[in-house]
Enzyme design. Structure first.
Site, PDB file in Angstrom:
ATOM      1  N   ASP A  45       0.838  -1.196   0.000  1.00 35.31           N
ATOM      2  CA  ASP A  45       0.000   0.000   0.000  1.00 35.31           C
ATOM      3  C   ASP A  45       0.876   1.249   0.000  1.00 35.31           C
ATOM      4  OD1 ASP A  45      -2.387  -1.429  -0.093  1.00 35.31           O
ATOM      5  OD2 ASP A  45      -2.432  -1.673   2.074  1.00 35.31           O
ATOM      6  N   LYS A  74       0.645  -7.981  -2.413  1.00 34.83           N
ATOM      7  CA  LYS A  74      -0.684  -7.580  -2.876  1.00 34.83           C
ATOM      8  C   LYS A  74      -0.585  -6.171  -3.431  1.00 34.83           C
ATOM      9  CE  LYS A  74      -4.223  -6.130  -0.105  1.00 34.83           C
ATOM     10  NZ  LYS A  74      -4.843  -4.953  -0.742  1.00 34.83           N
ATOM     11  N   ASP A  91      -5.329  -6.891  -6.308  1.00 34.36           N
ATOM     12  CA  ASP A  91      -6.576  -6.709  -5.557  1.00 34.36           C
ATOM     13  C   ASP A  91      -7.363  -5.544  -6.154  1.00 34.36           C
ATOM     14  OD1 ASP A  91      -8.457  -6.706  -3.480  1.00 34.36           O
ATOM     15  OD2 ASP A  91      -7.136  -5.675  -2.064  1.00 34.36           O
ATOM     16  N   LEU A  92      -8.031  -5.805  -7.280  1.00 34.71           N
ATOM     17  CA  LEU A  92      -8.770  -4.722  -7.949  1.00 34.71           C
ATOM     18  C   LEU A  92     -10.280  -4.848  -7.764  1.00 34.71           C
ATOM     19  CD1 LEU A  92      -6.805  -4.278 -11.312  1.00 34.71           C
ATOM     20  CD2 LEU A  92      -6.558  -3.004  -9.178  1.00 34.71           C
ATOM     21  N   LYS A  93     -10.736  -5.980  -7.237  1.00 36.31           N
ATOM     22  CA  LYS A  93     -12.160  -6.174  -6.898  1.00 36.31           C
ATOM     23  C   LYS A  93     -13.089  -5.732  -8.033  1.00 36.31           C
ATOM     24  CE  LYS A  93     -11.512  -5.486  -1.895  1.00 36.31           C
ATOM     25  NZ  LYS A  93     -10.151  -4.961  -1.765  1.00 36.31           N
ATOM     26  N   HIS A 128     -16.115  -5.418 -10.621  1.00 31.79           N
ATOM     27  CA  HIS A 128     -17.571  -5.568 -10.469  1.00 31.79           C
ATOM     28  C   HIS A 128     -18.227  -4.773 -11.594  1.00 31.79           C
ATOM     29  CE1 HIS A 128     -21.199  -5.299  -7.447  1.00 31.79           C
ATOM     30  NE2 HIS A 128     -21.548  -5.729  -8.642  1.00 31.79           N
ATOM     31  N   ASP A 129     -18.674  -5.475 -12.662  1.00 31.10           N
ATOM     32  CA  ASP A 129     -19.304  -4.794 -13.804  1.00 31.10           C
ATOM     33  C   ASP A 129     -20.117  -5.842 -14.560  1.00 31.10           C
ATOM     34  OD1 ASP A 129     -19.890  -2.973 -15.934  1.00 31.10           O
ATOM     35  OD2 ASP A 129     -17.983  -1.955 -15.599  1.00 31.10           O
ATOM     36  N   PRO A 158     -20.935  -8.832 -17.143  1.00 34.41           N
ATOM     37  CA  PRO A 158     -20.042  -9.958 -17.463  1.00 34.41           C
ATOM     38  C   PRO A 158     -19.100  -9.687 -18.633  1.00 34.41           C
ATOM     39  CG  PRO A 158     -22.242 -10.773 -16.977  1.00 34.41           C
ATOM     40  CD  PRO A 158     -22.340  -9.275 -16.976  1.00 34.41           C
ATOM     41  N   ASN A 159     -19.596  -9.107 -19.715  1.00 39.20           N
ATOM     42  CA  ASN A 159     -18.759  -8.893 -20.900  1.00 39.20           C
ATOM     43  C   ASN A 159     -17.573  -7.976 -20.588  1.00 39.20           C
ATOM     44  OD1 ASN A 159     -18.231  -8.944 -23.823  1.00 39.20           O
ATOM     45  ND2 ASN A 159     -18.828  -6.781 -23.702  1.00 39.20           N
ATOM     46  N   THR A 160     -17.832  -6.909 -19.847  1.00 37.40           N
ATOM     47  CA  THR A 160     -16.767  -5.949 -19.516  1.00 37.40           C
ATOM     48  C   THR A 160     -15.717  -6.593 -18.615  1.00 37.40           C
ATOM     49  OG1 THR A 160     -18.328  -4.141 -19.723  1.00 37.40           O
ATOM     50  CG2 THR A 160     -16.346  -3.677 -18.462  1.00 37.40           C
ATOM     51  N   THR A 184     -15.401  -6.558   4.630  1.00 41.63           N
ATOM     52  CA  THR A 184     -15.320  -6.644   6.099  1.00 41.63           C
ATOM     53  C   THR A 184     -15.671  -5.300   6.751  1.00 41.63           C
ATOM     54  OG1 THR A 184     -12.941  -6.339   5.870  1.00 41.63           O
ATOM     55  CG2 THR A 184     -13.702  -8.571   6.256  1.00 41.63           C
ATOM     56  N   GLN A 235      -8.620  -1.127  11.399  1.00 42.94           N
ATOM     57  CA  GLN A 235      -9.381  -2.359  11.164  1.00 42.94           C
ATOM     58  C   GLN A 235     -10.277  -2.636  12.373  1.00 42.94           C
ATOM     59  OE1 GLN A 235      -9.486  -4.019   8.435  1.00 42.94           O
ATOM     60  NE2 GLN A 235      -7.495  -4.213   7.432  1.00 42.94           N
ATOM     61  N   GLY A 239      -0.465  -5.807   6.021  1.00 44.65           N
ATOM     62  CA  GLY A 239      -0.015  -4.533   5.466  1.00 44.65           C
ATOM     63  C   GLY A 239       0.868  -3.807   6.450  1.00 44.65           C
ATOM     64  N   ARG A 240       0.235  -2.852   7.155  1.00 46.09           N
ATOM     65  CA  ARG A 240       1.002  -1.944   8.004  1.00 46.09           C
ATOM     66  C   ARG A 240       1.866  -2.625   9.061  1.00 46.09           C
ATOM     67  NH1 ARG A 240      -4.302   1.511   8.762  1.00 46.09           N
ATOM     68  NH2 ARG A 240      -5.054  -0.587   8.359  1.00 46.09           N
TER      69      ARG A 240
HETATM   70  O1  C5P Z   1      -2.474  -2.488   6.887  1.00 45.85           O
HETATM   71  P1  C5P Z   1      -3.431  -3.633   6.877  1.00 45.85           P
HETATM   72  O2  C5P Z   1      -2.812  -4.951   7.299  1.00 45.85           O
HETATM   73  O3  C5P Z   1      -4.703  -3.305   7.624  1.00 45.85           O
HETATM   74  O4  C5P Z   1      -3.798  -3.791   5.335  1.00 45.85           O
HETATM   75  C1  C5P Z   1      -4.731  -4.716   4.899  1.00 45.85           C
HETATM   76  C2  C5P Z   1      -4.814  -4.690   3.413  1.00 45.85           C
HETATM   77  O5  C5P Z   1      -5.851  -5.599   3.013  1.00 45.85           O
HETATM   78  C3  C5P Z   1      -5.191  -3.326   2.816  1.00 45.85           C
HETATM   79  O6  C5P Z   1      -4.578  -3.274   1.538  1.00 45.85           O
HETATM   80  C4  C5P Z   1      -6.686  -3.412   2.692  1.00 45.85           C
HETATM   81  O7  C5P Z   1      -7.187  -2.604   1.652  1.00 45.85           O
HETATM   82  C5  C5P Z   1      -6.890  -4.883   2.353  1.00 45.85           C
HETATM   83  N1  C5P Z   1      -8.187  -5.450   2.685  1.00 45.85           N
HETATM   84  C6  C5P Z   1      -8.721  -5.410   3.953  1.00 45.85           C
HETATM   85  N2  C5P Z   1      -9.943  -5.962   4.200  1.00 45.85           N
HETATM   86  C7  C5P Z   1     -10.617  -6.555   3.216  1.00 45.85           C
HETATM   87  C8  C5P Z   1     -10.090  -6.614   1.926  1.00 45.85           C
HETATM   88  C9  C5P Z   1      -8.859  -6.045   1.691  1.00 45.85           C
HETATM   89  O8  C5P Z   1      -8.091  -4.889   4.871  1.00 45.85           O
HETATM   90  N3  C5P Z   1     -11.778  -7.123   3.480  1.00 45.85           N
END
Ligand code: C5P
Length: 229
Positions: free
Chosen positions: A9, A30, A57-59, A61-62, A64-66, A114, A184, A204-205
């Site tokens: 990130d 990621k 991780d681009l998630k 959502h559109d 089906p064809n796109t 989440t 979180q 991440g962090r």
């Molecule tokens: O820093 P941290 O460990 O909280 O980062 C978690 C990573 O996972 C971030 O890139 C966040 O966008 C991603 N993520 C998340 N919860 C989700 C899906 C993705 O925290 N349900």
């Protein structure tokens, strides 16, 4: 056992590369919207060519064809894993999978984010079922579409494994080795994720912002392998 996936990130590839230089070995990383929208598919290519395993991780959502056509654009990048929103529906998920044919890239689905809770699901999505039920339902739909797994919280990993089988990917973010939660709401330790049946963890962090990222990574990897509490 998969290596912990480190969330890159960072706003620029330069910063991401500065971070990666602190490690001797290639990582499983990621790449999210922040870095991808800034640096594009070139950055992903650079990472895969340097030996890093990439979860993009681009998630998507559109319609089906796109989504199928977007997946065709992403398929040659050497990505290990990609994701879509299960809420896009069965046909969209099948189309996404078709778009990746021949690439070896795994496809997983986001069920309920989440950041969504029961009350919001009722009020905004008019879903009158408990959230875990909706999550398992979406996981089953993803499985029916031929996807390889889902993104979920540690608290949902076990129920999804029971419904979809232990070979179904349960990738869990929100992982912390200690009690620091950042923003979180629900976090878990690598050991808890392992016990709950998660197949992949995203950190991440806890690594990217650590005073010694390589040491933090090693400790998390040991916990995830069950070698350290
Ligand atoms: O820093 P941290 O460990 O909280 O980062 C978690 C990573 O996972 C971030 O890139 C966040 O966008 C991603 N993520 C998340 N919860 C989700 C899906 C993705 O925290 N349900």
């Amino acid at each position: 056992m998969n290596s912990p996936i480190i969330a890159l990130d960072f706003p620029t590839m330069e910063e991401a590369q500065g971070f990666l230089e602190q490690f001797q070995e290639p990582l499983f990383v990621k790449v999210g919207m922040e870095l991808f929208y800034k640096e594009g598919s070139q950055a992903v290519r650079k990472l895969t060519e340097s030996g890093h395993r990439v979860f993009l991780d681009l998630k998507l959502h559109d319609i089906p064809n796109t989504v199928e056509r977007a997946m065709r654009s992403l398929a040659p990048l050497g990505i290990e894993m990609l994701n879509v929103h299960a809420a896009g529906g069965l046909e969209m998920m099948k189309a996404a999978k078709r778009g990746l044919e021949g690439s070896g890239t795994k496809l997983i689905a986001v069920t309920q984010l989440t950041s969504t809770d029961d009350e919001q699901m009722r009020r905004e999505q008019l879903i009158d079922r408990p959230l875990p039920e909706s999550v398992v339902h979406y996981a089953e739909l993803a499985k029916e579409a031929g996807l390889d797994g889902v993104v979920c919280s540690v608290s949902e990993a076990q129920a999804i494994g029971e419904a979809c089988g232990t070979g179904f990917i349960r990738l869990t973010p929100g992982i912390r080795p200690g009690n620091e939660s950042h923003d979180q709401k629900r976090t878990a330790t690598p050991a808890e994720a392992l016990k709950a049946g998660a197949t992949h963890i995203v950190v991440g962090r806890a690594v990217t912002q650590a005073a010694d990222p390589a040491a933090s990574y090693r400790s998390i990897a040991r916990q995830w392998k069950g070698l350290e509490q």
